[in-house]
Design an enzyme around this catalytic site. Sequence first.
Site, PDB file in Angstrom:
ATOM      1  N   TYR A 177       0.859  -1.192   0.000  1.00  0.00           N
ATOM      2  CA  TYR A 177       0.000   0.000   0.000  1.00  0.00           C
ATOM      3  C   TYR A 177       0.889   1.233   0.000  1.00  0.00           C
ATOM      4  O   TYR A 177       1.861   1.309   0.749  1.00  0.00           O
ATOM      5  CB  TYR A 177      -0.876   0.001   1.259  1.00  0.00           C
ATOM      6  CG  TYR A 177      -1.672   1.283   1.454  1.00  0.00           C
ATOM      7  CD1 TYR A 177      -2.973   1.392   0.975  1.00  0.00           C
ATOM      8  CD2 TYR A 177      -1.118   2.382   2.113  1.00  0.00           C
ATOM      9  CE1 TYR A 177      -3.696   2.560   1.141  1.00  0.00           C
ATOM     10  CE2 TYR A 177      -1.831   3.559   2.272  1.00  0.00           C
ATOM     11  CZ  TYR A 177      -3.126   3.640   1.790  1.00  0.00           C
ATOM     12  OH  TYR A 177      -3.842   4.797   1.945  1.00  0.00           O
ATOM     13  N   GLU A 223      -3.695   7.705  -3.749  1.00  0.00           N
ATOM     14  CA  GLU A 223      -3.647   6.445  -2.987  1.00  0.00           C
ATOM     15  C   GLU A 223      -3.566   5.271  -3.959  1.00  0.00           C
ATOM     16  O   GLU A 223      -4.413   5.148  -4.845  1.00  0.00           O
ATOM     17  CB  GLU A 223      -4.904   6.328  -2.123  1.00  0.00           C
ATOM     18  CG  GLU A 223      -4.922   5.096  -1.245  1.00  0.00           C
ATOM     19  CD  GLU A 223      -6.213   4.974  -0.449  1.00  0.00           C
ATOM     20  OE1 GLU A 223      -6.139   4.698   0.752  1.00  0.00           O
ATOM     21  OE2 GLU A 223      -7.297   5.144  -1.039  1.00  0.00           O
TER      22      GLU A 223
END
Length: 369
Positions: free
Chosen positions: A127, A215
């Site tokens: 991530y 993101e």
Amino acid sequence: FQAVQLTPRRWLNLQEYQSKKIMADHGVAVQRFFVADSANDALEAAQRLKAKEFVLKAQILAGGRGKGIFNSGLKGGVHLTKDPKTVEQLAKQMIGYNLSTKQTPKDGVTVKKVMVAEALDISRETYFAILMDRACNGPVMVGSPQGGVDIEEVAVTSPELIFKEEIDIFEGIKDHQALQMAKNLGFQGPLQQQAADQIKKLYNLFLKIDATQVEVNPFGETPEGQVVCFDAKINFDDNAEFRQKEIFAMDDKSENEHIENEAAKYDLKYIGLDGNIACFVNGAGLAMATCDIISLNGGKPANFLDLGGGVKEAQVYQAFKLLTADPKVEAILVNIFGGIVNCAIIANGITKACQELELKVPLVVRLEG
């Protein structure tokens, strides 16, 4: 000297394929893809990709597409296949049909476009995000070797797997910072430098497009040794619209309710709800409190309508026009705080609306301050 009232807007949402195109244009590694608005186009796209496997994704703004259901009977808004013909058959059951997910209205959202992309195997998922953080007065990188899942869950169960690094807004990202983040994400060998390069490109993109957040989940590696951004969510600073005209021109408002688009024309923030008491308020905080008070007393708000601070009489009139056009509305509650708006402007707008629109529902008005 004349004071200028600026109303910040928070409603630019891009489809996945648009975000991926922006990333590709800035040198960020994404899967090869084409966009199609018919089953035939989807077939041609698959044939042009010449990939071993394809991923077909319905393009709507809501999340949870993979577990969604179409009113054509097809289950799932994301499908994998090795056969271009299957891409065509699936696209037939997607395009023109409504997809319902946990984030859409009950009846779902009509799918007008699909993305046909090269499916890549992911050997490891991490991530990575860059976001503006008020506490740090600038951008912060956030990463975790645990990707492909909700990052909030990781933060609760394994906080030691979340790595944060502040970036000096004046000096920009340093090579050693990008390399350290790549190490923290668990990239090894030549993949480490490749990941660091991608991180630097993502930061340059973040700055150049006036993003408030980029993101990437998952930020993954393939068995062939590639670092790829498999999925991305970009949030924009809407106050930078004047210098990001190309990006804002991509804004697709077709998924909004018609009434929301009408409200936006007059700089009104409108969100339709399923009750029968219309809320007409200035300031989002007061609007939420008013909705809560109605619910607390056994009523149900029909909408959330925020006039904002720099309101003019004409906007008050247009707001009334929108509210009275909604057949669900059986009463209107006006709750105005005079600290940020002149109550006389509201009063004049209300009386004009009542005279011209032949109001047929009860109207309760509170003007104070």
